[in-house]
Design a protein around this motif. Structure first.
Motif, PDB file in Angstrom:
ATOM      1  N   TYR A 118      -0.375 -11.152  -7.633  1.00  0.00           N
ATOM      2  CA  TYR A 118      -1.321 -11.976  -6.872  1.00  0.00           C
ATOM      3  C   TYR A 118      -1.498 -11.471  -5.439  1.00  0.00           C
ATOM      4  N   VAL A 119      -0.460 -10.857  -4.881  1.00  0.00           N
ATOM      5  CA  VAL A 119      -0.461 -10.472  -3.463  1.00  0.00           C
ATOM      6  C   VAL A 119      -1.634  -9.584  -3.074  1.00  0.00           C
ATOM      7  N   PRO A 120      -1.990  -8.540  -3.845  1.00  0.00           N
ATOM      8  CA  PRO A 120      -3.094  -7.660  -3.416  1.00  0.00           C
ATOM      9  C   PRO A 120      -4.409  -8.388  -3.174  1.00  0.00           C
ATOM     10  N   HIS A 121      -4.636  -9.506  -3.859  1.00  0.00           N
ATOM     11  CA  HIS A 121      -5.899 -10.228  -3.695  1.00  0.00           C
ATOM     12  C   HIS A 121      -6.090 -10.718  -2.267  1.00  0.00           C
ATOM     13  N   PHE A 122      -5.025 -10.970  -1.559  1.00  0.00           N
ATOM     14  CA  PHE A 122      -5.109 -11.510  -0.210  1.00  0.00           C
ATOM     15  C   PHE A 122      -5.290 -10.423   0.848  1.00  0.00           C
ATOM     16  N   MET A 123      -5.384  -9.177   0.413  1.00  0.00           N
ATOM     17  CA  MET A 123      -5.684  -8.074   1.320  1.00  0.00           C
ATOM     18  C   MET A 123      -7.189  -7.867   1.391  1.00  0.00           C
ATOM     19  N   SER A 124      -7.705  -7.620   2.575  1.00  0.00           N
ATOM     20  CA  SER A 124      -9.133  -7.344   2.719  1.00  0.00           C
ATOM     21  C   SER A 124      -9.442  -5.976   2.136  1.00  0.00           C
ATOM     22  N   TRP A 125     -10.718  -5.747   1.860  1.00  0.00           N
ATOM     23  CA  TRP A 125     -11.119  -4.447   1.320  1.00  0.00           C
ATOM     24  C   TRP A 125     -10.855  -3.328   2.314  1.00  0.00           C
ATOM     25  N   VAL A 126     -10.884  -3.633   3.592  1.00  0.00           N
ATOM     26  CA  VAL A 126     -10.577  -2.619   4.607  1.00  0.00           C
ATOM     27  C   VAL A 126      -9.146  -2.105   4.417  1.00  0.00           C
ATOM     28  N   ILE A 127      -8.218  -3.032   4.191  1.00  0.00           N
ATOM     29  CA  ILE A 127      -6.821  -2.652   3.989  1.00  0.00           C
ATOM     30  C   ILE A 127      -6.658  -1.899   2.674  1.00  0.00           C
ATOM     31  N   VAL A 128      -7.317  -2.386   1.613  1.00  0.00           N
ATOM     32  CA  VAL A 128      -7.193  -1.756   0.295  1.00  0.00           C
ATOM     33  C   VAL A 128      -7.717  -0.323   0.334  1.00  0.00           C
ATOM     34  N   VAL A 129      -8.916  -0.129   0.885  1.00  0.00           N
ATOM     35  CA  VAL A 129      -9.488   1.214   0.953  1.00  0.00           C
ATOM     36  C   VAL A 129      -8.645   2.106   1.845  1.00  0.00           C
ATOM     37  N   GLY A 130      -8.158   1.572   2.979  1.00  0.00           N
ATOM     38  CA  GLY A 130      -7.277   2.355   3.850  1.00  0.00           C
ATOM     39  C   GLY A 130      -5.986   2.736   3.152  1.00  0.00           C
ATOM     40  N   PHE A 131      -5.440   1.818   2.360  1.00  0.00           N
ATOM     41  CA  PHE A 131      -4.217   2.076   1.597  1.00  0.00           C
ATOM     42  C   PHE A 131      -4.430   3.216   0.608  1.00  0.00           C
ATOM     43  N   PHE A 132      -5.536   3.169  -0.119  1.00  0.00           N
ATOM     44  CA  PHE A 132      -5.833   4.222  -1.089  1.00  0.00           C
ATOM     45  C   PHE A 132      -6.134   5.544  -0.389  1.00  0.00           C
ATOM     46  N   PHE A 133      -6.756   5.463   0.793  1.00  0.00           N
ATOM     47  CA  PHE A 133      -7.055   6.691   1.539  1.00  0.00           C
ATOM     48  C   PHE A 133      -5.755   7.394   1.936  1.00  0.00           C
ATOM     49  N   ILE A 134      -4.771   6.621   2.371  1.00  0.00           N
ATOM     50  CA  ILE A 134      -3.486   7.207   2.753  1.00  0.00           C
ATOM     51  C   ILE A 134      -2.814   7.856   1.546  1.00  0.00           C
ATOM     52  N   ILE A 135      -2.870   7.185   0.401  1.00  0.00           N
ATOM     53  CA  ILE A 135      -2.209   7.703  -0.804  1.00  0.00           C
ATOM     54  C   ILE A 135      -2.894   8.964  -1.319  1.00  0.00           C
ATOM     55  N   PHE A 136      -4.243   8.946  -1.372  1.00  0.00           N
ATOM     56  CA  PHE A 136      -4.970  10.025  -2.028  1.00  0.00           C
ATOM     57  C   PHE A 136      -5.476  11.111  -1.081  1.00  0.00           C
ATOM     58  N   GLU A 137      -5.729  10.780   0.194  1.00  0.00           N
ATOM     59  CA  GLU A 137      -6.384  11.727   1.090  1.00  0.00           C
ATOM     60  C   GLU A 137      -5.461  12.324   2.142  1.00  0.00           C
ATOM     61  N   SER A 138      -4.494  11.573   2.607  1.00  0.00           N
ATOM     62  CA  SER A 138      -3.612  12.067   3.663  1.00  0.00           C
ATOM     63  C   SER A 138      -2.838  13.295   3.194  1.00  0.00           C
ATOM     64  N   SER A 139      -2.696  14.268   4.078  1.00  0.00           N
ATOM     65  CA  SER A 139      -1.953  15.489   3.727  1.00  0.00           C
ATOM     66  C   SER A 139      -0.490  15.177   3.437  1.00  0.00           C
ATOM     67  N   ASP A 140      -0.004  14.057   3.992  1.00  0.00           N
ATOM     68  CA  ASP A 140       1.367  13.625   3.726  1.00  0.00           C
ATOM     69  C   ASP A 140       1.441  12.582   2.613  1.00  0.00           C
ATOM     70  N   GLY A 141       0.287  12.312   1.990  1.00  0.00           N
ATOM     71  CA  GLY A 141       0.227  11.289   0.957  1.00  0.00           C
ATOM     72  C   GLY A 141       0.804  11.745  -0.362  1.00  0.00           C
ATOM     73  N   LEU A 142       0.899  10.799  -1.301  1.00  0.00           N
ATOM     74  CA  LEU A 142       1.538  11.055  -2.588  1.00  0.00           C
ATOM     75  C   LEU A 142       0.822  12.141  -3.390  1.00  0.00           C
TER      76      LEU A 142
END
Length: 304
Positions: A118-142
């Motif tokens: 349930y927790v992710p629903h309370f995150m704004s889309w700005v946070i969600v997209v930023g979270f995915f950007f860090i995971i997929f786009e950052s050179s230090d990301g996963l």
């Protein structure tokens, strides 16, 4: 006793319920019904200085412009494809999650899993997209780290047009699947436990109980939610798409919601953008009415 007296007595008797109804009623009147008069400007060359009364009437000029625009079929294709993927992937998954949670017998584990999804629903889309950007786009990301460890070149998942739709659906699934399962879990609480006991006595296993008792019990809820989802086919939302939109993926990412923002707010084409919104609303209404009639023909209750 006259009908008017009966209504008056009913209102007085249930006055607390009507008082509780007032905030929601006021909200819909102020923000849903009162703004409807603004549809008029889609038939005008609206000028804010002149107002609605002083602006020139142009009939269906803006609708003709919309349907004749070179971007119309691109917008329609993108909107329908994203809605189709949304229904195919994000509509059945909450049902499956609810069914699996319903089968959990360990109360603590069940509550823990529910809280975590349930927790992710309370995150704004700005946070969600930023979270995915860090995971997929950052050179230090996963993912970039995995590519580097395999000796592969860095790859932009969120900027590549071919990956836009998978990333969009993945983000929706991660954020909203758990929250959307709540209504199905609520429907499952109404299932009579004696039905399961009788089925077990007849030798029915878990799968047969699921197929013959659980799913039929929530079938009407599934149908109603599907009808409501059909009405949102043209209404994907602005914020999420806008955060993912860029010049590289525009031809697969631009939808009517972002187009209305660009034409109406950035370019000041208020009448034209209103016509686009009116087109979306009409299509949504047709789909809801059609889906409701189809559901009734199949023996379901529908939404009205």
């Amino acid at each position: 006793m006259t009908l008017q007296n009966r209504i008056t007595r009913s209102i007085i008797k249930n006055r607390l319920l009507y008082i509780m109804l007032l905030p929601g009623l006021i909200y819909f009147v102020l923000f849903k019904y009162v703004p409807l008069w603004g549809i008029l400007i889609s038939f005008q060359d609206f000028q804010p200085i002149k107002g609605v009364a002083g602006s020139e009437w142009v009939g269906f000029k803006h609708y003709a412009h919309l349907f004749g625009s070179k971007d119309f079929f691109m917008l329609l294709k993108n909107t329908l494809l994203l809605s189709f993927y949304n229904i195919v992937f994000s509509f059945p998954l909450p049902i499956m999650i609810a069914l699996m949670l319903n089968e959990l017998r360990h109360v603590v584990m069940k509550r823990f899993v529910q809280t975590m999804i349930y927790v992710p629903h309370f995150m704004s889309w700005v946070i969600v997209v930023g979270f995915f950007f860090i995971i997929f786009e950052s050179s230090d990301g996963l993912f970039q780290g995995i590519l580097q460890s395999l000796g592969l070149n860095e790859f932009s998942f969120m900027l590549d047009p071919d990956w836009f739709r998978p990333m969009y659906i993945l983000q929706i699934l991660w954020r909203d699947t758990g929250w959307n399962s709540i209504i199905y879990l609520a429907a499952l609480t109404s299932v009579d436990p004696q039905l399961y006991e009788a089925a077990r006595m007849d030798g029915a296993g878990r799968w047969r109980q699921l197929w013959h008792i659980t799913l039929p019990a929530i079938r009407s809820t599934i149908v109603i939610m599907l009808i409501l989802r059909m009405g949102d086919i043209m209404e994907l939302g602005f914020e999420h798409i806008y955060l993912l939109l860029n010049p590289l993926n525009r031809f697969v990412a631009e939808i009517f919601d972002t187009y209305v923002y660009t034409a109406g707010i950035l370019q000041g084409q208020f009448s034209y953008s209103t016509a686009v919104g009116m087109f979306k609303a009409i299509v949504g209404l047709i789909l809801v009415v059609g889906a409701n009639k189809l559901a009734k023909k199949m023996g379901e209750e529908g939404i009205y």
